[in-house]
Scaffold this motif. Structure first.
Motif, short mmCIF file in Angstrom:
data_model
loop_
_atom_site.label_atom_id
_atom_site.label_comp_id
_atom_site.label_asym_id
_atom_site.label_seq_id
_atom_site.Cartn_x
_atom_site.Cartn_y
_atom_site.Cartn_z
N GLY A 237 0.80 -1.21 0.00
CA GLY A 237 0.00 0.00 0.00
C GLY A 237 0.84 1.26 0.00
O GLY A 237 0.54 2.21 -0.74
N VAL A 238 1.88 1.30 0.83
CA VAL A 238 2.66 2.54 0.95
C VAL A 238 3.47 2.81 -0.32
O VAL A 238 3.63 3.99 -0.72
CB VAL A 238 3.57 2.50 2.20
N THR A 239 3.97 1.79 -0.97
CA THR A 239 4.72 2.02 -2.21
C THR A 239 3.80 2.47 -3.34
O THR A 239 4.22 3.20 -4.24
CB THR A 239 5.50 0.76 -2.65
N ALA A 240 2.53 2.04 -3.28
CA ALA A 240 1.55 2.53 -4.25
C ALA A 240 1.16 3.97 -3.94
O ALA A 240 1.12 4.83 -4.81
CB ALA A 240 0.33 1.63 -4.26
N ARG B 131 -6.94 -1.73 -3.19
CA ARG B 131 -6.45 -0.56 -2.47
C ARG B 131 -6.15 -0.96 -1.03
O ARG B 131 -6.85 -1.79 -0.45
CB ARG B 131 -7.51 0.54 -2.50
N VAL B 132 -5.11 -0.39 -0.46
CA VAL B 132 -4.68 -0.73 0.90
C VAL B 132 -4.82 0.50 1.79
O VAL B 132 -4.33 1.58 1.45
CB VAL B 132 -3.22 -1.23 0.92
N ASP B 133 -5.50 0.34 2.91
CA ASP B 133 -5.66 1.43 3.87
C ASP B 133 -5.05 0.99 5.20
O ASP B 133 -5.73 0.65 6.16
CB ASP B 133 -7.14 1.77 4.04
N ILE B 134 -3.72 0.95 5.24
CA ILE B 134 -2.98 0.54 6.43
C ILE B 134 -1.87 1.55 6.67
O ILE B 134 -1.09 1.84 5.76
CB ILE B 134 -2.38 -0.87 6.28
N ALA B 135 -1.80 2.08 7.87
CA ALA B 135 -0.74 3.02 8.22
C ALA B 135 0.17 2.41 9.27
O ALA B 135 -0.29 1.74 10.20
CB ALA B 135 -1.33 4.32 8.75
N ALA B 136 1.48 2.63 9.12
CA ALA B 136 2.44 2.16 10.11
C ALA B 136 2.65 3.19 11.20
O ALA B 136 3.11 2.87 12.29
CB ALA B 136 3.77 1.84 9.44
N ALA B 137 2.31 4.46 10.90
CA ALA B 137 2.46 5.55 11.86
C ALA B 137 1.45 6.63 11.54
O ALA B 137 0.99 6.74 10.40
CB ALA B 137 3.88 6.11 11.82
N VAL B 138 1.09 7.43 12.54
CA VAL B 138 0.16 8.54 12.34
C VAL B 138 0.69 9.77 13.08
O VAL B 138 1.45 9.66 14.05
CB VAL B 138 -1.26 8.22 12.85
N GLU C 6 6.84 9.43 5.78
CA GLU C 6 6.28 10.15 4.65
C GLU C 6 4.79 9.84 4.48
O GLU C 6 3.99 10.73 4.16
CB GLU C 6 7.05 9.80 3.37
N GLN C 7 4.42 8.58 4.71
CA GLN C 7 3.01 8.21 4.63
C GLN C 7 2.19 8.93 5.69
O GLN C 7 1.08 9.42 5.43
CB GLN C 7 2.84 6.69 4.79
N ALA C 8 2.73 9.02 6.92
CA ALA C 8 2.02 9.70 8.00
C ALA C 8 1.79 11.17 7.65
O ALA C 8 0.71 11.73 7.89
CB ALA C 8 2.80 9.59 9.30
N ALA C 9 2.80 11.81 7.05
CA ALA C 9 2.66 13.21 6.64
C ALA C 9 1.65 13.35 5.51
O ALA C 9 0.83 14.28 5.49
CB ALA C 9 4.01 13.76 6.21
N GLU C 10 1.69 12.41 4.57
CA GLU C 10 0.75 12.42 3.45
C GLU C 10 -0.69 12.26 3.93
O GLU C 10 -1.60 12.94 3.48
CB GLU C 10 1.11 11.31 2.47
N ASN C 11 -0.89 11.35 4.88
CA ASN C 11 -2.25 11.10 5.39
C ASN C 11 -2.79 12.28 6.18
O ASN C 11 -4.01 12.44 6.30
CB ASN C 11 -2.25 9.86 6.27
N GLN C 12 -1.90 13.12 6.71
CA GLN C 12 -2.34 14.24 7.54
C GLN C 12 -2.80 15.42 6.69
O GLN C 12 -3.55 16.27 7.15
CB GLN C 12 -1.21 14.70 8.47
N ARG C 13 -2.35 15.48 5.45
CA ARG C 13 -2.70 16.60 4.59
C ARG C 13 -4.19 16.60 4.27
O ARG C 13 -4.76 15.56 3.96
CB ARG C 13 -1.91 16.54 3.26
N PRO C 14 -4.85 17.74 4.36
CA PRO C 14 -6.28 17.80 4.04
C PRO C 14 -6.50 17.54 2.56
O PRO C 14 -5.70 17.95 1.70
CB PRO C 14 -6.67 19.24 4.41
#
Length: 472
Positions: free
Chosen positions: A385-388, A401-408, A462-470
């Protein structure tokens, strides 16, 4: 009068979907060559001792018609220990998960008590009620209450462990199943293909059949080495070669497998049937008939047609084990979450594709990506998921589609067992004071060497930052 050419040449494609009520089914149980796929034999290591004994006895009734392709034998001998290691790891992970959840529950109860106590102190100032609350929800009282659940859960998990008499050590020292299987087959085991034949088959599978989605096995394209990816096709080639040597009057092959993917079965139009191309190919090349059955159907047929004595509990166990091999349908409308990931094996080759696209290099992380253990699927799906999400690779057609976060990022933990970012060194993890990290991700970091550890941390951050963006 002979049927017109169109009906003759596409006979396999025009047949109805097979069922357990087919009139022709009886003949396959009476005189067909029976080929058990590797996963059927490895399932013997999954059964309890009682069920395993009944299954081996039932197989004894068709022993003279059992034939093992060389590729099945190779996979079986090499895969026995892995089945038991996977089971041991899954049960161990279950015990850890139970303890983690109970510890989180204990902490949540204590915290809830503190919330109520502070409100009583602030607004009521009732020392008698506060004292009673402290006694009711003291740490000792909470531990005593939770001990009832802890003991019950432990008893169930211990029962699962004790109900299976095999361990990896058993297999290393004196495997009780291997000689029983060897006795069932006797000399009816295929010869090893020479290197030239093997090379030709690998080239045909990887260069021609798989890209054109010709069954069987095309879903395994990209699964490790070409030899690993072509396992199903190598078995298929041996089956056709051997079927051509059978007496012409009884060239029937009953192939039994837990594999129900769409590289064995046509699942279009809401129905599932063996690919007509398989029936057509074995008829064309070996003048033989083919029937595919799953283990639950096969053992039910052995009971019905050959009077094998299998208890209802054994049939149920066969069904449960077989279902673990049956992946749910995955397409671009599927969303894999942290809750569903352990139940869904990623498509063959996808975890390794994600591993390579991320620039990972260590054998330890690669081993996790190649693992078949359900306990490793969460890490596999996250990396997919994160590489996609971060566009490290091209997303495959119909990839879920993958909705899994390693960090938030945020002030509150997503779950009680998530750890604050401060558990990682400042040089490795940014936003330490305002982030939370999943426990399973910390386990991966703990086993990864420094090079891959840095890559994984960067992806998660980077994923955590991406997920935080509105989102707009």
């Amino acid at each position: 009068m002979e049927d017109p050419a169109l009906l003759r040449r596409f006979h396999a494609w025009l047949q109805p979907v097979p069922s357990s009520q087919d009139a022709a089914r009886h003949a396959f149980f009476q005189d067909a060559l029976i080929v058990l796929d590797t996963n059927v034999l490895l399932s013997l290591y999954e059964y309890t001792a009682e069920s395993r004994e009944e299954v081996l006895t039932a197989l004894g009734q068709v022993s003279e018609r059992l034939w093992m392709p060389y590729q099945v034998g190779l996979e079986f001998v090499r895969g026995r220990r892995g089945v038991l290691e996977s089971r041991k790891r899954v049960l161990g992970d279950a015990s850890k998960s139970v303890n983690t959840k109970l510890t989180a529950a204990r902490n949540a109860i204590i915290e809830a008590k503190e919330t109520v106590r502070s409100q009583l102190q602030k607004y009521a100032r009732v020392p008698t009620e506060i004292e009673a609350l402290e006694q009711l929800v003291s740490e000792r009282a909470v531990d005593e209450h939770l001990a009832v659940y802890r003991d019950a859960f432990k008893a169930h998990l211990d029962m699962l462990k004790s109900g299976h008499d095999l361990t990896p050590v058993n297999v290393d020292k004196a495997d009780p199943i291997l000689p029983r299987v060897a006795e069932l087959y006797g000399d009816r085991v295929g010869l090893q293909p020479d290197d030239q034949v093997l090379q030709q088959r690998l080239d045909e599978a990887v260069a021609f059949r798989f890209p054109n989605q010709i069954p069987p096995g095309f879903k395994d394209l990209g699964k490790g080495t070409p030899l690993n990816a072509a396992g199903d096709f190598l078995i298929w080639e041996e089956v056709i070669e051997h079927a051509a040597l059978l007496p012409e009057a009884s060239r029937r092959v009953l192939f039994v497998s837990n594999d129900a993917k769409e590289d064995w079965y046509d699942i279009s139009n809401g129905k599932q049937r063996p690919w007509p191309a398989l029936l057509d190919e074995i008829q064309r090349r070996a003048s033989a008939e083919l029937r595919l059955e799953t283990p639950p159907d096969f053992y039910a047929g052995v009971g019905e047609y050959l009077n094998a004595d299998l208890a209802d509990d054994t049939y149920e166990e066969i069904r449960r084990v077989s279902e673990t091999f049956t992946p749910p349908a995955l397409d671009d409308s599927t969303v894999v979450t942290a809750k569903t990931a352990v139940k869904v094996a990623p498509p063959g080759g996808l975890p390794i594709s994600a591993y390579r696209s991320a620039g990972l290099v260590s054998p330890a992380v690669r081993s996790t990506m190649e693992s078949v253990a359900p306990s490793d699927r969460l890490a596999q799906w996250w990396l997919i998921g994160v590489t996609a999400q971060l566009q490290r690779r091209e997303v495959a057609e119909e990839e879920p589609r993958v909705d899994i976060a390693a960090a938030v990022r945020g002030s509150d933990a997503p779950a009680p067992d998530w750890k604050p970012g401060t558990v990682l060194p400042s040089g490795e993890w940014i936003h330490r004071e305002s982030s939370w990290i999943a426990p399973w991700f910390l386990d991966i970091l703990g086993s990864a060497p420094s090079a891959d550890r840095g890559i994984l941390s960067a992806l998660a951050s980077e994923q955590a930052a991406e997920n935080q963006r509105p989102t707009s």
